[in-house]
Design a protein around this motif. Structure first.
Motif, PDB file in Angstrom:
ATOM      1  N   ILE A 229       0.969  -1.304   0.038  1.00 17.35           N
ATOM      2  CA  ILE A 229       0.176  -0.060   0.166  1.00 17.35           C
ATOM      3  C   ILE A 229       0.653   1.315   0.045  1.00 17.35           C
ATOM      4  O   ILE A 229       0.483   2.252  -0.919  1.00 17.35           O
ATOM      5  CB  ILE A 229      -0.919   0.063   1.503  1.00 17.35           C
ATOM      6  N   ASN A 230       1.869   1.358   0.849  1.00 19.06           N
ATOM      7  CA  ASN A 230       2.670   2.548   1.217  1.00 19.06           C
ATOM      8  C   ASN A 230       3.603   2.471  -0.132  1.00 19.06           C
ATOM      9  O   ASN A 230       3.829   3.675  -0.623  1.00 19.06           O
ATOM     10  CB  ASN A 230       3.481   2.557   2.254  1.00 19.06           C
ATOM     11  N   PHE A 231       4.000   1.217  -0.667  1.00 27.27           N
ATOM     12  CA  PHE A 231       4.864   1.517  -1.995  1.00 27.27           C
ATOM     13  C   PHE A 231       4.292   1.971  -3.072  1.00 27.27           C
ATOM     14  O   PHE A 231       4.705   2.803  -3.738  1.00 27.27           O
ATOM     15  CB  PHE A 231       5.349  -0.117  -2.139  1.00 27.27           C
ATOM     16  N   ILE A 232       3.176   1.686  -3.254  1.00 25.89           N
ATOM     17  CA  ILE A 232       2.250   1.961  -4.382  1.00 25.89           C
ATOM     18  C   ILE A 232       1.980   3.475  -4.241  1.00 25.89           C
ATOM     19  O   ILE A 232       2.229   4.297  -5.393  1.00 25.89           O
ATOM     20  CB  ILE A 232       0.872   1.214  -4.607  1.00 25.89           C
ATOM     21  N   HIS A 233       1.749   4.203  -3.081  1.00 27.68           N
ATOM     22  CA  HIS A 233       1.401   5.561  -3.192  1.00 27.68           C
ATOM     23  C   HIS A 233       2.684   6.237  -3.196  1.00 27.68           C
ATOM     24  O   HIS A 233       2.763   7.233  -3.735  1.00 27.68           O
ATOM     25  CB  HIS A 233       0.831   5.841  -1.833  1.00 27.68           C
ATOM     26  N   GLU A 234       3.913   5.700  -2.793  1.00 27.19           N
ATOM     27  CA  GLU A 234       5.179   6.679  -3.222  1.00 27.19           C
ATOM     28  C   GLU A 234       5.690   6.399  -4.349  1.00 27.19           C
ATOM     29  O   GLU A 234       5.884   7.252  -4.858  1.00 27.19           O
ATOM     30  CB  GLU A 234       6.146   5.840  -2.076  1.00 27.19           C
ATOM     31  N   VAL A 235       5.717   5.190  -5.244  1.00 27.20           N
ATOM     32  CA  VAL A 235       5.940   5.153  -6.562  1.00 27.20           C
ATOM     33  C   VAL A 235       5.299   5.700  -7.497  1.00 27.20           C
ATOM     34  O   VAL A 235       5.670   5.946  -8.497  1.00 27.20           O
ATOM     35  CB  VAL A 235       6.411   3.690  -6.756  1.00 27.20           C
ATOM     36  N   PHE A 236       3.907   5.437  -7.252  1.00 25.04           N
ATOM     37  CA  PHE A 236       2.866   5.966  -8.304  1.00 25.04           C
ATOM     38  C   PHE A 236       1.840   6.894  -7.710  1.00 25.04           C
ATOM     39  O   PHE A 236       0.913   6.719  -7.276  1.00 25.04           O
ATOM     40  CB  PHE A 236       1.983   4.700  -8.844  1.00 25.04           C
ATOM     41  N   PRO A 237       2.301   8.232  -7.466  1.00 26.74           N
ATOM     42  CA  PRO A 237       1.676   9.141  -6.666  1.00 26.74           C
ATOM     43  C   PRO A 237       0.207   9.481  -7.244  1.00 26.74           C
ATOM     44  O   PRO A 237      -0.629   9.627  -6.023  1.00 26.74           O
ATOM     45  CB  PRO A 237       2.416  10.384  -6.671  1.00 26.74           C
ATOM     46  N   ASN A 238       0.056   9.429  -8.415  1.00 29.77           N
ATOM     47  CA  ASN A 238      -1.379   9.532  -8.914  1.00 29.77           C
ATOM     48  C   ASN A 238      -2.266   8.567  -9.192  1.00 29.77           C
ATOM     49  O   ASN A 238      -3.506   8.514  -9.515  1.00 29.77           O
ATOM     50  CB  ASN A 238      -1.103  10.473 -10.291  1.00 29.77           C
ATOM     51  N   ALA A 239      -1.532   7.447  -8.808  1.00 29.82           N
ATOM     52  CA  ALA A 239      -2.331   5.922  -9.043  1.00 29.82           C
ATOM     53  C   ALA A 239      -3.588   5.918  -8.044  1.00 29.82           C
ATOM     54  O   ALA A 239      -3.385   6.190  -6.734  1.00 29.82           O
ATOM     55  CB  ALA A 239      -1.522   4.830  -9.267  1.00 29.82           C
ATOM     56  N   ILE A 240      -4.595   5.119  -8.355  1.00 26.15           N
ATOM     57  CA  ILE A 240      -5.455   4.918  -7.465  1.00 26.15           C
ATOM     58  C   ILE A 240      -5.557   3.256  -7.170  1.00 26.15           C
ATOM     59  O   ILE A 240      -5.244   2.709  -8.063  1.00 26.15           O
ATOM     60  CB  ILE A 240      -6.904   4.996  -7.936  1.00 26.15           C
ATOM     61  N   LEU A 241      -5.350   3.000  -5.988  1.00 26.66           N
ATOM     62  CA  LEU A 241      -5.100   1.570  -5.467  1.00 26.66           C
ATOM     63  C   LEU A 241      -6.254   0.875  -5.274  1.00 26.66           C
ATOM     64  O   LEU A 241      -7.284   1.355  -4.511  1.00 26.66           O
ATOM     65  CB  LEU A 241      -4.183   1.470  -4.101  1.00 26.66           C
ATOM     66  N   ILE A 242      -6.477  -0.351  -5.853  1.00 24.44           N
ATOM     67  CA  ILE A 242      -7.315  -1.227  -5.860  1.00 24.44           C
ATOM     68  C   ILE A 242      -7.469  -2.464  -5.276  1.00 24.44           C
ATOM     69  O   ILE A 242      -6.372  -3.218  -5.734  1.00 24.44           O
ATOM     70  CB  ILE A 242      -8.255  -1.135  -7.263  1.00 24.44           C
ATOM     71  N   PHE A 243      -8.048  -2.786  -4.337  1.00 25.91           N
ATOM     72  CA  PHE A 243      -7.965  -4.160  -3.836  1.00 25.91           C
ATOM     73  C   PHE A 243      -8.663  -5.400  -4.769  1.00 25.91           C
ATOM     74  O   PHE A 243      -9.860  -5.056  -5.619  1.00 25.91           O
ATOM     75  CB  PHE A 243      -8.509  -4.446  -2.512  1.00 25.91           C
ATOM     76  N   ASP A 244      -8.198  -6.502  -4.930  1.00 24.67           N
ATOM     77  CA  ASP A 244      -8.782  -7.447  -5.879  1.00 24.67           C
ATOM     78  C   ASP A 244      -9.799  -8.091  -5.073  1.00 24.67           C
ATOM     79  O   ASP A 244      -9.927  -8.401  -4.006  1.00 24.67           O
ATOM     80  CB  ASP A 244      -7.618  -8.544  -5.877  1.00 24.67           C
ATOM     81  N   ARG A 245     -11.247  -8.148  -5.602  1.00 23.68           N
ATOM     82  CA  ARG A 245     -12.275  -8.515  -5.201  1.00 23.68           C
ATOM     83  C   ARG A 245     -12.317  -9.776  -4.603  1.00 23.68           C
ATOM     84  O   ARG A 245     -12.822 -10.304  -3.381  1.00 23.68           O
ATOM     85  CB  ARG A 245     -13.504  -8.370  -6.136  1.00 23.68           C
ATOM     86  N   PHE A 246     -11.642 -10.892  -5.366  1.00 28.07           N
ATOM     87  CA  PHE A 246     -11.540 -12.436  -4.655  1.00 28.07           C
ATOM     88  C   PHE A 246     -10.686 -12.361  -3.386  1.00 28.07           C
ATOM     89  O   PHE A 246     -11.486 -13.193  -2.394  1.00 28.07           O
ATOM     90  CB  PHE A 246     -10.626 -12.858  -5.613  1.00 28.07           C
ATOM     91  N   HIS A 247      -9.933 -11.486  -3.027  1.00 25.92           N
ATOM     92  CA  HIS A 247      -9.048 -11.693  -1.959  1.00 25.92           C
ATOM     93  C   HIS A 247     -10.042 -11.093  -0.786  1.00 25.92           C
ATOM     94  O   HIS A 247      -9.904 -11.253   0.338  1.00 25.92           O
ATOM     95  CB  HIS A 247      -7.903 -10.767  -1.938  1.00 25.92           C
TER      96      HIS A 247
END
Length: 437
Positions: A229-247
């Motif tokens: 979670i923190n890794f994605i926000h840091e490397v891709f600042p403009n990206a929206i993080l989405i959880f996989d529905r299956f998980h």
């Protein structure tokens, strides 16, 4: 001899003439078919000095090469080709006649190499491919490394707008035993595979890409592995993080099933019949409520009467109030997620009381409340999920099993890239992802 044999062997060089064919000739310990032929023509210029042939290039004997051809009728086929040798009187050097069916200084024909390349895209062991093409496993391995060089991703190639990331069980010599995989979530094509999934290694890799490329990434779909979670926000600042529905559903189902097992074990010595009923009908707890039959009666051995699936479920839920509350909560969340109803999902999430649910479910609920904004994005983008990458992971397991495992990560990665990227299918219909920005 009629040169129609060349057509059967798919040899299109007009300078080759077939002399004879011998069957059941022992070559490398196997009975094979050997075709004898000659290669001769008048060269236009010297291959050494480049001088135009003005009558100063003479024939200078022959050199016989045994070339490996494609199998015919499950029999190995070889071409004993007598190549004409020439001598240039200008430079006093000799050279050999060339043909387009095989590369210079090579004894495996180009058609065999193409066959190896085609078979490498299928889930088949390298030894089987070598046997099918009448070559050694080392030849197949060289083809793998040669082909995979063109499939390696370079930072200059950029990143897609929609990413999907996951990890898979890697080879033994990998430090964390897990490797990292990410794909284009629009085309479902693999982008690259990393040996190590640790965060500092991922940052080291993705920071090689230009910042503008990383800022252009709109969405990243991942499982609920918290370090991502923190890794994605840091490397891709403009990206929206989405959880996989299956998980999301898997975590809820796992904790509900643990609660069922706990209640079942408490009934083991108090009421053995309830223990048997709960153990036998475990699927009813995880099935969608609308799929549970309430009108078709059948004979139940454990209840010793005619009953329906819904009656059985209601009886089992009434054995424990906490189990009933946990069941209702899990299914309300699942239904809201399936219907993409964020308001219902949030209301159900906020109305949960710790004393009414099991400890495991409460732990999942706290995690969901902590990352409520990610769940909102998940429900608002129902078309984005990790379904494609999970299918890729399943095929990777099959590759490893068919090949009886890999010891070297680079060999494993090269084979995966060839299978998934060498023959990339053209996208017929573009995937429309609404509100992904």
């Amino acid at each position: 001899m009629c040169n129609d044999i060349l057509k059967l062997l798919k040899i299109k060089d007009e300078n080759i003439q077939v002399l004879k064919v011998e069957e059941d000739v022992e070559v490398r310990g196997q009975l094979s078919t050997v075709v004898y032929g000659t290669l001769s023509y008048t060269p236009k210029a010297c291959m050494k000095c480049g001088c135009v042939n003005d009558g100063q290039i003479h024939k200078h004997g022959k050199r016989v090469s045994r070339l490996t051809l494609l199998k015919s009728q499950e029999s190995n086929v070889y071409l004993n080709l007598a190549k004409e040798r020439f001598k240039c009187l200008h430079c006093l050097k000799t050279f050999t006649a060339q043909t387009n069916i095989v590369d210079s200084n090579c004894f495996i024909t180009n058609l065999v190499k193409l066959a190896i390349q085609d078979k490498l895209t299928r889930v088949q062991s390298e030894i089987d491919i070598a046997n099918d093409c009448s070559v050694s496993p080392s030849t197949v391995k060289r083809c793998i490394h040669h082909i995979s060089q063109s499939l390696i991703v370079k930072p200059s190639s950029g990143l897609p707008k929609h990413l999907s990331i996951d990890e898979f069980k890697s080879v033994k010599n990998v430090t964390t035993a897990m490797s990292f995989l990410f794909i284009n979530n629009e085309t479902n094509q693999i982008i690259d595979i990393l040996e190590d999934r640790r965060i500092h290694k991922l940052k080291e890799y993705f920071y090689r890409f230009d910042r503008r490329e990383r800022l252009a990434v709109k969405t990243v779909t991942a499982d609920m592995y918290e370090p991502y979670i923190n890794f994605i926000h840091e490397v891709f600042p403009n990206a929206i993080l989405i959880f996989d529905r299956f998980h999301i559903v898997q975590h809820l189902n796992r904790e509900l099933n643990k609660q069922r097992i706990s209640i079942m074990n408490t009934c083991r010595y108090k009421s053995s019949t309830d223990y048997t009923k709960m153990k036998k009908h475990w699927k009813l707890f995880l099935s969608d409520r609308q799929d549970i039959n309430s009108y078709e009666y059948f004979w139940s051995k454990s209840f010793k009467t005619y009953t329906t699936s819904r009656d059985i479920l209601e009886y089992l839920l009434n054995l424990d109030q906490q189990l009933y509350d946990t069941y209702m909560l899990v299914h309300h969340l699942r239904e809201a997620l399936k219907q993409c109803d964020w308001l219902r999902f949030k209301e159900t999430l906020m109305s949960v009381e710790k004393k009414h649910v099991s400890r495991g479910v409460w732990r999942v609920i706290r995690f969901y409340k902590k990352y409520e904004y990610i769940l909102y994005s998940t429900i608002k983008h129902p078309k984005l999920n990790n379904g494609a990458i999970e299918g890729i992971n399943n095929k990777i397991k099959l590759i490893k099993r068919v090949s009886y495992g890999y010891r070297n990560f680079n060999n494993f990665k090269a084979r995966i890239l060839i299978i998934f990227k060498l023959y990339q299918r053209r996208k017929k219909d573009s995937l429309l992802i609404n509100n992904a920005a």
